[in-house]
Scaffold this motif. Sequence first.
Motif: not given
Length: 123
Positions: A2-8, A48-50, A113-119
């Motif tokens: 599964s592919r996930l995304f960050t706000e960065d 995480k986040g570093g 992916k859907t949430a990241y694209d909306a972001f």
Amino acid sequence: MSRLFTEDHEWIDVDGETATVGITDYAQGQLGDVVFVELPEFGREVTKGGEAAVVESVKAASDVYAPVSGTITESNPALTDDPALVNTAPEAEGWFFKLTLADASELDGLMDKTAYDAFVAGL
């Protein structure tokens, strides 16, 4: 996997306890032509986040953050010879590093992916 995304604007592909990390197409577009990549060394612990890696472009230098905590198991040797892979294949051959997950529950706060694209659409 599964592919996930960050706000960065990092992406992470998870396969069991192993994850591959890179930056998104949006991120490489914001950076412009990538000229240098500093990758993390084998065995390094990241949180995480570093900060995990650095990418330099003709516009700016930017940190690549670890989407989750873990231990670096591999860096992409192709980026040393051809950092432009980040521009041409940011979500494929232009990956930055692989790690072993320290805490799989850290994946819960990441976007699909859907949430990241909306972001990104809201930026």
